[in-house]
Design a protein around this motif. Structure first.
Motif, short mmCIF file in Angstrom:
data_model
loop_
_atom_site.label_atom_id
_atom_site.label_comp_id
_atom_site.label_asym_id
_atom_site.label_seq_id
_atom_site.Cartn_x
_atom_site.Cartn_y
_atom_site.Cartn_z
N LEU A 38 -10.73 -4.70 -4.31
CA LEU A 38 -12.12 -4.24 -4.35
C LEU A 38 -13.05 -5.41 -4.61
O LEU A 38 -12.64 -6.46 -5.12
CB LEU A 38 -12.29 -3.18 -5.44
N GLU A 80 -6.12 -4.14 -10.05
CA GLU A 80 -5.55 -3.07 -9.24
C GLU A 80 -4.04 -3.16 -9.30
O GLU A 80 -3.48 -4.22 -9.06
CB GLU A 80 -6.02 -3.18 -7.79
N ARG A 100 -10.17 -1.11 -10.41
CA ARG A 100 -11.36 -1.94 -10.63
C ARG A 100 -11.09 -3.30 -10.02
O ARG A 100 -9.93 -3.73 -9.95
CB ARG A 100 -11.63 -2.10 -12.13
N PRO A 101 -12.16 -4.02 -9.64
CA PRO A 101 -11.92 -5.33 -9.02
C PRO A 101 -11.12 -6.24 -9.94
O PRO A 101 -11.43 -6.36 -11.13
CB PRO A 101 -13.34 -5.88 -8.82
N THR A 133 -18.07 8.90 -1.01
CA THR A 133 -17.29 10.06 -0.61
C THR A 133 -18.22 11.01 0.12
O THR A 133 -19.45 10.89 0.03
CB THR A 133 -16.68 10.81 -1.82
N ARG A 173 -11.06 7.14 4.82
CA ARG A 173 -9.93 8.04 4.59
C ARG A 173 -10.41 9.48 4.75
O ARG A 173 -11.37 9.88 4.11
CB ARG A 173 -9.34 7.83 3.20
N ASP A 181 -6.31 -9.07 0.89
CA ASP A 181 -5.36 -8.42 0.00
C ASP A 181 -5.77 -7.00 -0.38
O ASP A 181 -5.21 -6.43 -1.32
CB ASP A 181 -5.16 -9.27 -1.26
N LEU A 182 -6.73 -6.43 0.33
CA LEU A 182 -7.20 -5.07 0.06
C LEU A 182 -7.60 -4.90 -1.41
O LEU A 182 -7.29 -3.88 -2.03
CB LEU A 182 -6.15 -4.03 0.46
N THR A 214 -14.38 3.06 1.78
CA THR A 214 -14.22 2.05 0.74
C THR A 214 -14.24 0.67 1.38
O THR A 214 -13.70 0.49 2.47
CB THR A 214 -12.89 2.27 -0.01
N TYR A 250 -13.14 -3.31 1.08
CA TYR A 250 -12.16 -4.20 0.45
C TYR A 250 -12.29 -5.59 1.05
O TYR A 250 -12.86 -5.77 2.12
CB TYR A 250 -10.73 -3.73 0.74
N LEU A 288 -2.03 -1.44 -7.37
CA LEU A 288 -1.57 -1.40 -5.98
C LEU A 288 -2.75 -1.81 -5.11
O LEU A 288 -3.89 -1.50 -5.44
CB LEU A 288 -1.16 0.02 -5.58
N PRO A 289 -2.50 -2.49 -3.99
CA PRO A 289 -3.62 -2.84 -3.11
C PRO A 289 -4.11 -1.61 -2.36
O PRO A 289 -3.34 -0.69 -2.09
CB PRO A 289 -3.00 -3.85 -2.16
N GLY A 290 -5.39 -1.59 -2.06
CA GLY A 290 -5.93 -0.54 -1.20
C GLY A 290 -5.96 0.84 -1.82
O GLY A 290 -5.88 1.83 -1.10
N LEU A 291 -6.04 0.91 -3.15
CA LEU A 291 -6.19 2.23 -3.77
C LEU A 291 -7.60 2.73 -3.50
O LEU A 291 -8.56 1.96 -3.45
CB LEU A 291 -5.95 2.16 -5.28
N ASP A 292 -7.73 4.03 -3.37
CA ASP A 292 -9.04 4.64 -3.15
C ASP A 292 -9.69 4.85 -4.52
O ASP A 292 -9.16 5.59 -5.35
CB ASP A 292 -8.85 5.98 -2.43
N PRO A 293 -10.85 4.20 -4.79
CA PRO A 293 -11.45 4.34 -6.12
C PRO A 293 -11.95 5.75 -6.41
O PRO A 293 -12.23 6.07 -7.57
CB PRO A 293 -12.60 3.33 -6.11
N SER A 294 -12.05 6.60 -5.40
CA SER A 294 -12.50 7.99 -5.62
C SER A 294 -11.33 8.93 -5.89
O SER A 294 -11.53 10.15 -5.94
CB SER A 294 -13.25 8.51 -4.40
N TYR A 340 -17.95 1.04 -5.12
CA TYR A 340 -16.93 0.46 -4.24
C TYR A 340 -16.79 1.24 -2.94
O TYR A 340 -16.09 0.82 -2.04
CB TYR A 340 -15.58 0.38 -4.96
N GLU A 383 0.83 -1.20 0.00
CA GLU A 383 0.00 0.00 0.00
C GLU A 383 0.87 1.25 0.00
O GLU A 383 1.96 1.24 0.57
CB GLU A 383 -0.80 0.05 1.30
#
Lengths: 192, 228
Positions: free
Chosen positions: A115, B85, B81-82, A126, A166, A112-113, A106, A108, B87-93, A123, A63
């Motif tokens: 989506l 990704e 997108r599912p 905001t 977040r 593995d975090l 969000t 997860y 990177l893990p844990g990206l913020d989709p917004s 997902y 991350e």
């Protein structure tokens, strides 16, 4: 020392040392963790002074941490009663958020975090897309089945879940008081 | 006395004790000593493992970003997108943009006009240390202009330009390699194309140092001349 004893000591020490290190990194260990209800945050993640456990944890997951100048991330993989979040149950995220210019929530997979696929391509939420009550509070329902209002789709086949809240540009991260952070509650609903 | 008479009386709680000296005959103090040595060694292994993980990790954010980012200029991370990704844990917004830097080639500069609701820039070394970060509220204007230099480049820069520049922020990096990460919030789905275009308009460049004797070929933007 006889060779058998020497080897035993070395092997046991290696297993204990590496095993405990692995558990510490996979688990939620960190000297600088902030806890608020069901939520945990590592505000020093990525910082020069981050503790070695937090650094190892982020290096393992891959991350990119949010620095304090940018905001704060709160993680929850259990509800407010401490029970693990799972795909077959509904959860209600309800209450208020700490002061922040923007926030996002969000969902997860915990492992593995990644989506969770869903037909509405929803997902997370905001602070600008959420439907609020007149008093500014909000309810978000995490459920594998469609719900009216703020529905955050989960998946019955997804095992453990993790919610990440977040806060972008928040006084909490930059020296605000940690003691009175008000985070939304995470209440468990019906399970299948 | 025959040998059999010596063996026969051993019975009851004493029966486990072997006649020969060996592994099981060690005394209690020695067992505790071995346990203590084991625990101390385990603690050392634990600490060394925790400290080594960031150095040995092959799937950390630097490795993943280095694998997909262009060597120069800005790379927009593909929308999370599912199952797809980077990177893990990206913020989709959030729209993410990365610029790799390598200060061994020269100082690095990043300039961006940033419309939109929330944006931030953080500079990370390849070890995962964020050495500088700023967001839109902290920045004084709607654009940002940041240069990063290593310690040697910083010393030279201070000699050449003793007066601080009001427009351009100069930051000293603790390491030569790393990346800049730009985050921009998509406050409504319809805003995404605009936010992506704004992040893509970020200019990341490495200044190739000027030849040592000639008049320095400065960066593209004008600077106050200390000799004037």
């Amino acid at each position: 020392m006889p060779p058998f004893q020497t080897i035993s000591v070395i092997v046991v020490a290696a297993v204990l040392g590496i095993g405990s290190a692995w558990l510490a990194v996979v688990g939620e260990v960190g000297f600088e963790a902030i806890r608020a209800g069901a939520w945990t945050s590592w505000p020093t993640a990525g910082a020069t002074e981050a503790d070695p456990y937090v650094r190892a944890r982020f290096a393992r997951t891959g991350e990119v941490p949010i620095s304090a100048a940018e905001g704060t991330a709160f993680y929850a993989n259990a509800d407010s009663d401490g029970e693990a979040l799972i795909g077959t149950c509904d959860y209600l995220v309800t209450g208020r958020t700490p002061a922040a210019q923007w926030w996002t929530l969000t969902l997860y997979r915990d492992a593995d975090l990644s989506l969770i696929e869903n037909p509405t391509e929803r997902y997370g939420y905001t602070s600008s897309t959420i439907l609020r009550e007149p008093d500014g509070s909000f309810d978000i329902v995490v459920s594998p089945r469609a719900r009216p209002g703020n529905w955050l789709p989960s998946d019955e086949k997804a095992e453990a879940l993790r919610l990440v809240f977040r806060l972008y540009d928040t006084p909490i991260a930059t020296g605000g008081s940690v003691a009175d952070i008000e985070m939304p509650r995470l209440e468990k609903g019906a399970c299948r | 006395m025959p040998v059999s008479d010596q063996i026969a009386p051993i019975r009851g709680p004493m029966a486990w004790k072997p006649a020969r000296r060996g592994w099981r005959s060690i005394d209690r103090g020695r067992v505790w000593l071995l346990v203590a040595i084991t625990l101390v060694l385990a603690a050392i292994v634990h600490i060394v493992t925790i400290l080594a993980i960031p150095r040995l990790a092959t799937r950390d954010s630097w490795s993943r970003i280095n694998a997909i980012a262009e060597p120069a200029g800005i790379t927009l991370l593909p929308r999370a997108r599912p199952g797809d990704e980077v990177l893990p844990g990206l913020d989709p917004s959030i729209v993410y943009g990365v610029c790799l830097f390598d200060l061994r080639e020269g100082p690095f500069a990043i300039t961006a006009p940033m419309p939109g609701d929330y944006w931030s820039v953080s500079f990370q070394t390849r070890d995962g240390v964020i050495f500088y970060a700023v967001n839109d509220e902290a920045a004084t204007s709607r654009r940002f202009d940041i240069e990063i230099r290593n310690a040697a480049q910083m010393r030279r820069f201070r000699l050449e330009y003793p007066e601080p520049d009001e427009e351009i922020l100069t930051i000293e990096a603790p390491a030569n390699t790393g990346f800049a990460l730009i985050r921009a919030l998509v406050s409504a789905p319809s805003m995404r194309p605009r936010v992506e275009a704004a992040v893509a308009a970020t200019v990341c460049e490495t200044f190739v140092p000027p030849p040592p004797v000639e008049e320095p070929v400065g960066p593209p933007r004008p600077r106050p001349n200390p000799l004037r």
